[in-house]
Design a protein around this motif. Structure first.
Motif, mmCIF file in Angstrom:
data_model
loop_
_atom_site.group_PDB
_atom_site.id
_atom_site.type_symbol
_atom_site.label_atom_id
_atom_site.label_comp_id
_atom_site.label_asym_id
_atom_site.label_seq_id
_atom_site.Cartn_x
_atom_site.Cartn_y
_atom_site.Cartn_z
ATOM 1 N N THR A 46 0.933 -1.047 0.034
ATOM 2 C CA THR A 46 -0.090 0.080 -0.022
ATOM 3 C C THR A 46 0.669 1.469 -0.175
ATOM 4 O OG1 THR A 46 -0.554 -0.403 2.412
ATOM 5 C CG2 THR A 46 -2.160 -0.943 0.940
ATOM 6 N N GLY A 47 1.981 1.186 0.658
ATOM 7 C CA GLY A 47 2.834 2.386 0.840
ATOM 8 C C GLY A 47 3.467 2.661 -0.615
ATOM 9 N N ASP A 48 3.949 1.596 -1.447
ATOM 10 C CA ASP A 48 4.220 1.910 -2.624
ATOM 11 C C ASP A 48 3.159 2.404 -3.493
ATOM 12 O OD1 ASP A 48 6.535 0.899 -1.997
ATOM 13 O OD2 ASP A 48 6.208 -1.215 -2.837
ATOM 14 N N ILE A 49 1.994 2.043 -3.397
ATOM 15 C CA ILE A 49 0.825 2.463 -4.559
ATOM 16 C C ILE A 49 0.750 4.135 -4.356
ATOM 17 C CG2 ILE A 49 0.174 0.406 -5.532
ATOM 18 C CD1 ILE A 49 -2.194 0.474 -3.544
ATOM 19 N N MET A 103 -1.916 13.278 3.117
ATOM 20 C CA MET A 103 -0.723 12.889 3.875
ATOM 21 C C MET A 103 -0.059 14.313 4.461
ATOM 22 S SD MET A 103 0.574 9.924 1.403
ATOM 23 C CE MET A 103 1.553 8.955 2.340
ATOM 24 N N ASN A 104 -0.182 15.276 3.593
ATOM 25 C CA ASN A 104 0.357 16.430 4.213
ATOM 26 C C ASN A 104 -0.175 17.129 5.380
ATOM 27 O OD1 ASN A 104 2.198 16.639 1.864
ATOM 28 N ND2 ASN A 104 0.936 18.215 0.720
ATOM 29 N N ILE A 111 -5.011 7.735 5.252
ATOM 30 C CA ILE A 111 -5.889 7.700 3.962
ATOM 31 C C ILE A 111 -7.226 6.975 4.195
ATOM 32 C CG2 ILE A 111 -5.854 7.074 1.358
ATOM 33 C CD1 ILE A 111 -3.544 8.680 2.157
ATOM 34 N N PRO A 112 -8.441 7.770 3.879
ATOM 35 C CA PRO A 112 -9.560 7.257 4.110
ATOM 36 C C PRO A 112 -10.060 6.223 3.292
ATOM 37 C CG PRO A 112 -10.002 9.533 3.375
ATOM 38 C CD PRO A 112 -8.364 9.036 3.451
ATOM 39 N N ASP A 113 -10.800 5.245 3.750
ATOM 40 C CA ASP A 113 -11.104 3.814 2.937
ATOM 41 C C ASP A 113 -11.200 4.230 1.486
ATOM 42 O OD1 ASP A 113 -10.188 2.099 4.817
ATOM 43 O OD2 ASP A 113 -12.292 1.369 5.346
ATOM 44 N N ASP A 114 -12.316 5.299 1.335
ATOM 45 C CA ASP A 114 -12.736 5.408 -0.123
ATOM 46 C C ASP A 114 -11.515 5.690 -1.152
ATOM 47 O OD1 ASP A 114 -12.579 7.659 1.411
ATOM 48 O OD2 ASP A 114 -14.491 8.621 0.193
ATOM 49 N N LEU A 115 -10.748 6.637 -0.478
ATOM 50 C CA LEU A 115 -9.657 7.244 -1.323
ATOM 51 C C LEU A 115 -8.642 5.720 -1.529
ATOM 52 C CD1 LEU A 115 -8.823 9.846 -2.367
ATOM 53 C CD2 LEU A 115 -7.617 10.411 -0.578
ATOM 54 N N MET A 116 -8.421 5.114 -0.601
ATOM 55 C CA MET A 116 -7.644 3.875 -0.758
ATOM 56 C C MET A 116 -8.146 2.860 -1.869
ATOM 57 S SD MET A 116 -4.840 3.010 0.835
ATOM 58 C CE MET A 116 -4.106 2.013 -0.337
ATOM 59 N N MET A 117 -9.414 2.791 -1.779
ATOM 60 C CA MET A 117 -10.020 1.985 -2.694
ATOM 61 C C MET A 117 -9.839 2.518 -3.958
ATOM 62 S SD MET A 117 -11.292 -0.784 -1.415
ATOM 63 C CE MET A 117 -10.962 -0.939 0.226
ATOM 64 N N GLU A 118 -9.867 3.757 -4.309
ATOM 65 C CA GLU A 118 -9.848 4.384 -5.654
ATOM 66 C C GLU A 118 -8.230 4.140 -6.162
ATOM 67 O OE1 GLU A 118 -11.133 6.969 -7.725
ATOM 68 O OE2 GLU A 118 -13.206 7.082 -6.613
ATOM 69 N N VAL A 119 -7.273 4.267 -5.230
ATOM 70 C CA VAL A 119 -5.928 4.116 -5.589
ATOM 71 C C VAL A 119 -5.737 2.624 -5.733
ATOM 72 C CG1 VAL A 119 -3.465 4.479 -4.631
ATOM 73 C CG2 VAL A 119 -5.303 6.010 -4.057
ATOM 74 N N MET A 120 -6.230 1.743 -5.131
ATOM 75 C CA MET A 120 -6.088 0.224 -5.293
ATOM 76 C C MET A 120 -6.610 -0.160 -6.669
ATOM 77 S SD MET A 120 -4.718 -2.266 -4.091
ATOM 78 C CE MET A 120 -4.680 -1.698 -2.186
ATOM 79 N N LYS A 121 -7.746 0.326 -7.233
ATOM 80 C CA LYS A 121 -8.470 0.077 -8.274
ATOM 81 C C LYS A 121 -7.619 0.459 -9.487
ATOM 82 C CE LYS A 121 -13.084 0.827 -10.558
ATOM 83 N NZ LYS A 121 -14.529 1.427 -10.195
ATOM 84 N N ILE A 124 0.869 9.568 -6.114
ATOM 85 C CA ILE A 124 1.402 11.046 -5.890
ATOM 86 C C ILE A 124 2.357 11.415 -6.940
ATOM 87 C CG2 ILE A 124 2.792 12.434 -4.454
ATOM 88 C CD1 ILE A 124 1.626 10.928 -1.728
ATOM 89 N N ARG A 125 3.067 10.418 -7.324
ATOM 90 C CA ARG A 125 4.264 10.949 -8.264
ATOM 91 C C ARG A 125 3.661 10.979 -9.662
ATOM 92 N NH1 ARG A 125 7.850 7.067 -6.521
ATOM 93 N NH2 ARG A 125 6.953 5.255 -8.082
ATOM 94 N N SER A 126 2.333 10.193 -9.854
ATOM 95 C CA SER A 126 1.735 10.437 -11.393
ATOM 96 C C SER A 126 1.218 11.942 -11.545
ATOM 97 C CB SER A 126 0.634 9.331 -11.265
ATOM 98 O OG SER A 126 -0.530 9.952 -10.508
ATOM 99 N N GLY A 127 1.022 12.403 -10.408
ATOM 100 C CA GLY A 127 0.262 13.960 -10.422
ATOM 101 C C GLY A 127 -0.931 13.848 -10.758
ATOM 102 N N SER A 128 -1.649 12.809 -10.906
ATOM 103 C CA SER A 128 -3.104 12.746 -11.209
ATOM 104 C C SER A 128 -3.859 13.507 -10.101
ATOM 105 C CB SER A 128 -3.583 11.373 -11.390
ATOM 106 O OG SER A 128 -3.586 10.586 -9.912
ATOM 107 N N GLU A 129 -5.084 13.870 -10.443
ATOM 108 C CA GLU A 129 -6.111 14.575 -9.486
ATOM 109 C C GLU A 129 -6.226 13.409 -8.342
ATOM 110 O OE1 GLU A 129 -10.692 15.843 -9.875
ATOM 111 O OE2 GLU A 129 -9.337 16.043 -11.528
ATOM 112 N N LEU A 130 -6.232 12.122 -8.288
ATOM 113 C CA LEU A 130 -6.349 11.193 -7.251
ATOM 114 C C LEU A 130 -5.260 11.422 -6.387
ATOM 115 C CD1 LEU A 130 -7.764 8.995 -5.921
ATOM 116 C CD2 LEU A 130 -6.600 7.418 -7.491
#
Ligand SMILES: [Zn+2]
Length: 221
Positions: free
Chosen positions: A31-34, A53-54, A59-69, A39-45
């Motif tokens: 999860t740390g890697d993704i 993080m700042n 990270i809330p569950d829904d955001l985590m899920m978006e990233v995972m997807k 963040i590196r991708s600079g996408s809206e997500l």
């Protein structure tokens, strides 16, 4: 081969994950890697994650899920991956299954590493404290050999009491470890049982040498 590995702290999950990745060539997803990748991708997500993080928040569950997807849709993981450290709660497990259904994916094996709490406490009870500056460190970082001086303040002896510079607060350490094991038992194990309703799950005995445990994992892959 799409794999998920779960296990309490100190069970040897990191070591075995490394071995699985080497043996099978699947991509290791932590999860740390993704989160860092998003963040590196600079996408809206990625920008939303950066904001959270700042602010020093989890990270809330829904955001985590978006990233995972998003991560699971990349080309490099289509042939296989080893998902490490996720899902951690029943809510995450349920959302995760839903996401996989949405993107038409499945999981081939869920590996749940287990070891008796007493054994894990024995393995992990390695925290040492400096008598001078009270800095807490872990013996694992020193190859399990107690350093003769404190790397933080340089203290090399307790002059007043004639004792070693660093000492182990065994009770304190054990309580902390047992708490983390309890969190695993109450939250992460139920997440595993949710995954088991959909995917083949194997409990792996984490006792024994690294090679012995690796052999048990190999036998179910
Ligand atoms: Zn010190």
């Amino acid at each position: 081969m799409k794999l998920i590995i779960m296990g309490p702290p100190g069970v040897g999950k990191g070591t075995q994950s490394h071995g699985i990745v080497q043996d099978t060539g699947v991509v290791h997803i932590s999860t740390g890697d993704i989160l860092r990748m998003a963040i590196r991708s600079g996408s809206e997500l990625g920008l939303s994650i950066q904001d959270v993080m700042n602010a020093g928040d989890l990270i809330p569950d829904d955001l985590m899920m978006e990233v995972m997807k998003e991560r699971l849709s990349h080309d490099d993981v289509q042939e296989g991956y080893l998902l490490d450290g996720f899902p951690r709660t029943p809510a995450q497990a349920m959302s995760f299954v839903k996401i996989l259904d949405e993107i038409g994916q499945s999981v081939d094996r869920v590996l749940v590493m287990r070891a008796p709490a007493d054994e894990i406490v024995r393995r992990l009870a390695g925290r040492i404290t400096c008598r001078a500056c009270n800095e807490v460190m872990n013996l694992v970082g020193f190859g399990r050999v107690t350093p003769t001086f404190c790397p933080f303040c340089g203290n090399d002896k307790d002059e007043e009491r004639g004792k070693d510079a660093l000492y182990q607060r065994a009770d304190d350490t054990e309580a902390t470890i047992r708490h983390r094991l309890e969190v695993f038992r109450k939250k992460t194990l139920p997440a595993a049982w949710i995954l088991e309703e959909r995917y083949p799950l194997f409990e792996i005995d984490g006792l024994g040498t690294t090679a012995e445990v690796a052999q048990r994992i190999k036998s179910v892959l």
